[in-house]
Design an enzyme around this catalytic site. Structure first.
Site, PDB file in Angstrom:
ATOM      1  N   GLU A   7      41.524  18.646  -8.100  1.00 46.96           N
ATOM      2  CA  GLU A   7      43.101  18.445  -7.447  1.00 46.96           C
ATOM      3  C   GLU A   7      43.600  17.218  -8.246  1.00 46.96           C
ATOM      4  O   GLU A   7      45.073  17.697  -8.340  1.00 46.96           O
ATOM      5  CB  GLU A   7      42.798  18.884  -5.887  1.00 46.96           C
ATOM      6  CG  GLU A   7      42.067  20.403  -5.533  1.00 46.96           C
ATOM      7  CD  GLU A   7      42.471  21.565  -5.870  1.00 46.96           C
ATOM      8  OE1 GLU A   7      44.138  21.050  -6.785  1.00 46.96           O
ATOM      9  OE2 GLU A   7      41.804  22.149  -6.844  1.00 46.96           O
ATOM     10  N   THR A  63      49.300  18.131 -14.218  1.00 46.76           N
ATOM     11  CA  THR A  63      48.237  18.355 -15.118  1.00 46.76           C
ATOM     12  C   THR A  63      47.834  19.383 -15.554  1.00 46.76           C
ATOM     13  O   THR A  63      47.452  20.166 -14.283  1.00 46.76           O
ATOM     14  CB  THR A  63      47.443  16.992 -15.146  1.00 46.76           C
ATOM     15  OG1 THR A  63      48.293  16.009 -14.628  1.00 46.76           O
ATOM     16  CG2 THR A  63      46.506  16.795 -16.607  1.00 46.76           C
ATOM     17  N   ASP A  90      50.735  25.588  -4.771  1.00 47.91           N
ATOM     18  CA  ASP A  90      51.273  24.457  -5.630  1.00 47.91           C
ATOM     19  C   ASP A  90      52.530  25.518  -6.494  1.00 47.91           C
ATOM     20  O   ASP A  90      52.626  26.594  -6.110  1.00 47.91           O
ATOM     21  CB  ASP A  90      50.027  24.746  -6.929  1.00 47.91           C
ATOM     22  CG  ASP A  90      49.176  26.161  -7.406  1.00 47.91           C
ATOM     23  OD1 ASP A  90      49.783  27.030  -6.904  1.00 47.91           O
ATOM     24  OD2 ASP A  90      48.768  25.657  -8.027  1.00 47.91           O
ATOM     25  N   TYR A  92      49.222  20.344  -0.212  1.00 52.77           N
ATOM     26  CA  TYR A  92      49.078  21.237  -0.874  1.00 52.77           C
ATOM     27  C   TYR A  92      47.147  20.428  -1.132  1.00 52.77           C
ATOM     28  O   TYR A  92      45.925  21.798  -1.399  1.00 52.77           O
ATOM     29  CB  TYR A  92      49.327  21.244  -3.172  1.00 52.77           C
ATOM     30  CG  TYR A  92      48.672  22.160  -3.723  1.00 52.77           C
ATOM     31  CD1 TYR A  92      48.361  23.056  -3.741  1.00 52.77           C
ATOM     32  CD2 TYR A  92      47.672  20.636  -4.630  1.00 52.77           C
ATOM     33  CE1 TYR A  92      47.168  23.666  -4.785  1.00 52.77           C
ATOM     34  CE2 TYR A  92      46.337  21.395  -4.926  1.00 52.77           C
ATOM     35  CZ  TYR A  92      46.219  22.762  -5.876  1.00 52.77           C
ATOM     36  OH  TYR A  92      45.465  23.250  -5.999  1.00 52.77           O
TER      37      TYR A  92
END
Length: 342
Positions: free
Chosen positions: A34, A40, A135, A117
């Site tokens: 995560e 990314t 997210d 998150y």
DNA sequence: CACGCGTGGGG
DNA sequence: TCCCCAAGCGT
């Protein structure tokens, strides 16, 4: 809004990707993945994930890792403060939680580098705790599902969407639900032109019904990036390439780079600047102009290539032999036009 | 709340 | 070629 969980989870079972961090989803594995996946792409993170887990298989190994070795594992992944925070968190985990991540949302949320998150993702995916993990994917899915024009980058919007995500959550399977929302956003409800014809939620989607899913989510216009001149001195001695360590805070914190100044310097000024650190360089050849675009600024790179006699260097400078450049010193890809450190 | 903070892939 | 970004967090 009708319940989305049943068709969503059915779709997820049939379509989820076999990703390395889904093989053995321990809390540590989920955590590492995560953090890597923040801002990314999955494809970019996978090789880093494999290498990182092999080198540092648990929080104790992460806590004990030498800083340069740790940054070397992260070299090229960007947002380097992520890995510094992860080591800080690993040390807290070892000191306060016996070396295992706590199975508690608030305890996770308090660790460095773990925000709303990531705390939600680890708590729900690794521990089955019924908390949301909102997210960018989830914001996009819900903006379309509810045909909502709110600015999804605004914290207030994220709060309001989080309530909807929690309302829809099947409390027995929070992990698969959160993962399924993200996977749907990554594979079907993608940015730009979504694949609504294959979406399991199309029948419920108000944005689709209105024919404007491709116009959502709404985001503010991006700000212009400032241009910053960077003058690089690519200096070789018989002991290797001249490197300097960047400051411990800020952009590319703590990484190594060829000697460089964030301003436009002439050849003579660069020669003088090098003399100021004891390096008597002959600058033979101009470096080709290069550009590196960050999130918030653009480096316009130039400078000179040259040679110098090996000499003693001030703190924070080294002559790096080729094998050390490859294996010891983390150098950001911003200098990729001039240096290959992989 | 706004901003600083990387990188490489896809349209 | 250029512009969009992608599983955010700290301050």
């Amino acid at each position: 809004m009708q319940p989305i969980a049943a068709p969503l989870l059915q779709w997820f079972d049939a379509n989820k990707r076999l990703l390395p961090f889904r093989q053995e989803p321990s809390a540590y594995h989920i955590w590492v993945s995560e953090i890597m996946l923040q801002q990314t792409r999955v494809a970019a993170a996978i090789p880093y994930y494999e290498r990182f887990i092999a080198a540092l298989p648990d929080p104790a190994a992460l806590a004990a890792c030498e800083p340069d070795a740790l940054r070397k594992l992260w070299q090229g992944l960007g947002y380097y403060n992520r890995v510094n925070n992860m080591q800080k968190a690993a040390r807290i985990v070892c000191e306060q939680y016996g070396g295992d991540l706590p199975a508690d949302y608030d305890a996770l949320r308090s660790l460095p580098g773990i925000g709303d998150y990531t705390a939600g993702a680890v708590a729900s995916i690794a521990f089955g705790i019924p908390v949301p993990a909102v997210d960018g994917n989830v914001l996009r899915v819900f903006a379309r599902l509810y045909n909502d024009d709110a600015d999804v980058m605004a914290p207030a919007t994220k709060k309001a969407f989080t309530v909807r995500v929690l309302d829809q959550m099947p409390k027995a399977t929070p992990g698969p639900y959160n993962e399924a929302l993200m996977e749907l956003g990554a594979l079907v409800c993608i940015p730009g032109t979504p694949h609504c014809e294959e979406c399991p939620l199309a029948d419920l989607c108000r944005g689709y019904a209105a024919g404007r899913a491709d116009q959502l989510p709404v985001k503010p216009a991006p700000k212009a990036k400032g241009k910053v001149p960077v003058t690089v001195a690519l200096i070789e001695s018989e002991q290797g390439l001249l490197l300097q360590r960047r400051p411990a805070r800020g952009l590319l914190a703590g990484l190594w780079q060829p000697a460089a100044w964030e301003k436009a310097l002439t050849r003579d000024e660069l020669t003088a600047a090098l003399a100021g650190i004891g390096v008597q360089a002959a600058l033979d050849e101009p470096l080709p102009p290069a550009k590196h675009v960050f999130t918030h600024k653009i480096w316009e790179l130039g400078g000179w290539k040259g040679t110098a006699p090996a000499c003693a260097l001030p703190d924070g400078y080294v002559w790096a032999a080729p094998e050390d450049l490859a294996e010891v010193y983390p150098v950001p890809n911003a200098f990729g036009a001039y240096v290959k450190a992989k």
